[in-house]
Design a protein around this motif. Structure first.
Motif: not given
Length: 520
Positions: A76-99
């Motif tokens: 995933l890092t090769d395809r997305i980039g490590q910073v974008r992937l890490f940031l997306a993981s945090i944001v989606l983790f917050v959203v899924s926690s709220w769900m």
């Protein structure tokens, strides 16, 4: 073929401090969530109107999704980039926690937990990658020490926090607490790391490898989580899951080793440092995590502790771990990491040997002292072994190596938990049978002892036998838990041999520094 590198200078000053806090907060939130729900399952099940057995899928669903996504980090890092992937993981983790917190039914909660587990997967491996790339070479061990503190303390804090929230507020808040933490981590990550993106490479999707990974990891994780409830291999379901996992794993290994663009880079196991470091770290973590589950369980079921009190017994482990981890980071550039890891494993063995001498009348100090000692071991556990594992790898393979190493570690944690809880049951039955061999009305000593018990307690024969059985069961459980503590001590000593098959590179500041240099 070597991949072109994108070089970023190390961070310094406030940027380095904020970046470290951002990454650490994300990791703490992630690891905390793997254990915070465990003690809240009865409350969640009752509120949603389902059985406790159905409620345990709240844990299983997260674990399965997480275990599948962790080894995909490199791809995933090769395809997305490590910073974008890490940031997306945090944001989606917050959203899924709220769900998760808003879930009105069990199916909705399970879907939310699957999403949460899946997006959490890349977070821990990428946290290592970002930290190593952010620190100067000489301070790379300090970066690993900051990372290790969050991954070691969160599993202990999870049950304590989860139990307190469930008892005093309401269970949705075990998920809502992630929201402010995640928001701060996401904002800080974007502010500090957005201009430090890695090179993106659009490799073809390995659909066969991905499908095989989902099949065998999913089957194995469900088997581990449900095996004890289903009485393991006496259940057709467990047998089917085991065969599916075994066959799926065999096909997965063959496919990934021959695929041109594998979804998981198994060729990393050709590296002596990676293999030795990963195996030693993972088995050690499995022992640690299995005991982390076993000790509170024994205290609650046989010694009469509440869930909160049992959690508090485990809390002192953080005292020395927090105090000594920075010291380990400072010593690592000047010392052979194998020596530090060896010392940590010896202290772990001492801790479990001390616990193997417990009795049913164990006092609070006897419970607390080994936990304090264990904190010393934990300070020298992750940091040197992670540095050995990543030693000598080129920068573009760090994310994949960290993801694969963390995947093996997480799976060993699950396997350790299943083995320890099952072995405890079996050893308890074994000791119970031994202790009751002479418990017969035909044995004069036993008959006399029961008569004396009746005279002392004023109970009738049926009550005497009930009291006797409870005492024997408690003692059998005590002997069983002592067996497992002693076995853990022995295995930690044996694991030292694995540490010394590695040959960590020392490039002007130790293997961790070399790993950091590669990450740059």
């Amino acid at each position: 073929m070597a991949q072109q590198q994108v070089t970023h200078p190390p961070l310094s000053g406030a940027q380095l401090a904020i970046g470290t806090v951002a990454v650490s907060l994300a990791v703490f939130m992630n690891v905390l969530d793997t254990s915070i729900a465990n003690v809240s399952i009865p409350t969640i099940s009752g509120d949603l109107g389902v059985s406790s057995d159905q409620g345990t899928w709240v844990i299983t669903s997260f674990a399965v999704a997480n275990a599948i996504s962790v080894p995909l980090t490199g791809w995933l890092t090769d395809r997305i980039g490590q910073v974008r992937l890490f940031l997306a993981s945090i944001v989606l983790f917050v959203v899924s926690s709220w769900m998760c917190g808003l879930s009105p039914t069990l199916p909705f909660l399970l879907v939310s937990r699957v999403i949460q587990g899946a997006v959490a997967g890349p977070m821990i491996p990428l946290s290592q990658t970002l930290l190593l790339a952010s620190y100067p070479r000489a301070k790379a061990p300090l970066a690993l020490s900051m990372w290790s503190m969050t991954t070691l303390i969160a599993p202990v804090a999870g049950p304590i926090l989860g139990g307190w929230i469930s008892d005093n507020i309401s269970w949705p808040w075990i998920f809502y607490v992630n929201i402010p933490v995640g928001v701060v981590a996401a904002i800080a990550t974007w502010a500090i790391f957005r201009k430090r993106e890695s090179l993106i490479k659009k490799a073809p999707i390995d659909t066969v490898g991905l499908a095989l990974l989902v099949v065998w990891v999913g089957s194995l994780q469900v088997m581990l989580d449900k095996g004890k409830d289903l009485d393991w291999f006496s259940s057709a379901t467990v047998v089917a899951l085991a065969l599916t996992a075994l066959i799926g794993f065999a096909f997965f290994v063959v496919w990934e080793l021959t695929a041109e663009h594998p979804v998981v880079d198994l060729s990393l196991f050709k590296k002596r440092n990676f293999t030795g470091g990963t195996v030693a770290l993972s088995i050690g973590y499995g022992l640690y995590f299995g005991n982390l589950v076993l000790l509170p369980l024994w205290l609650q079921t046989d010694i009469g502790y509440t869930a909160t009190d049992a959690g508090l017994v485990m809390a002192p482990v953080g005292v020395f771990a927090i105090m000594l981890s920075p010291l380990t980071g400072k010593l690592l550039p000047r010392m052979d990491p194998r020596r530090i890891a060896t010392a940590a494993f010896c202290v772990f063995a001492l801790c479990f040997w001390m616990r193997s001498r417990y009795t049913t009348g164990v006092d609070t100090w006897s419970l607390t002292l080994p936990t304090l000692v264990q904190g010393i071991a934990m300070a020298g556990f992750f940091i040197p072994l992670v540095s050995i594992t990543l030693s000598g790898l080129p920068g573009h393979r760090i994310a994949a190596a960290s993801g694969l190493s963390n995947f093996v570690r997480i799976m060993c944690g699950g396997i350790g938990t299943s083995i320890f809880t099952t072995a405890w049951d079996h050893r308890t039955s074994f000791h119970h049978a031994q202790l009751t061999e002479r418990a017969s009305t035909f044995d004069p000593t036993f008959t006399q002892s029961m008569a004396q018990m009746g005279a002392a307690t004023g109970t009738d024969p049926s009550q005497q036998y009930g009291l006797f059985d409870r005492l024997v069961t408690q003692q059998a459980a005590q002997l069983a838990v002592n067996d497992l503590f002693y076995l853990s001590a022995v295995i930690f000593i044996v694991l030292i041999g694995l540490i010394w098959i590695t040959r960590p590179e020392r490039a002007g500041g130790g293997s961790a520094s070399a790993a950091a240099s590669a990450a740059h």
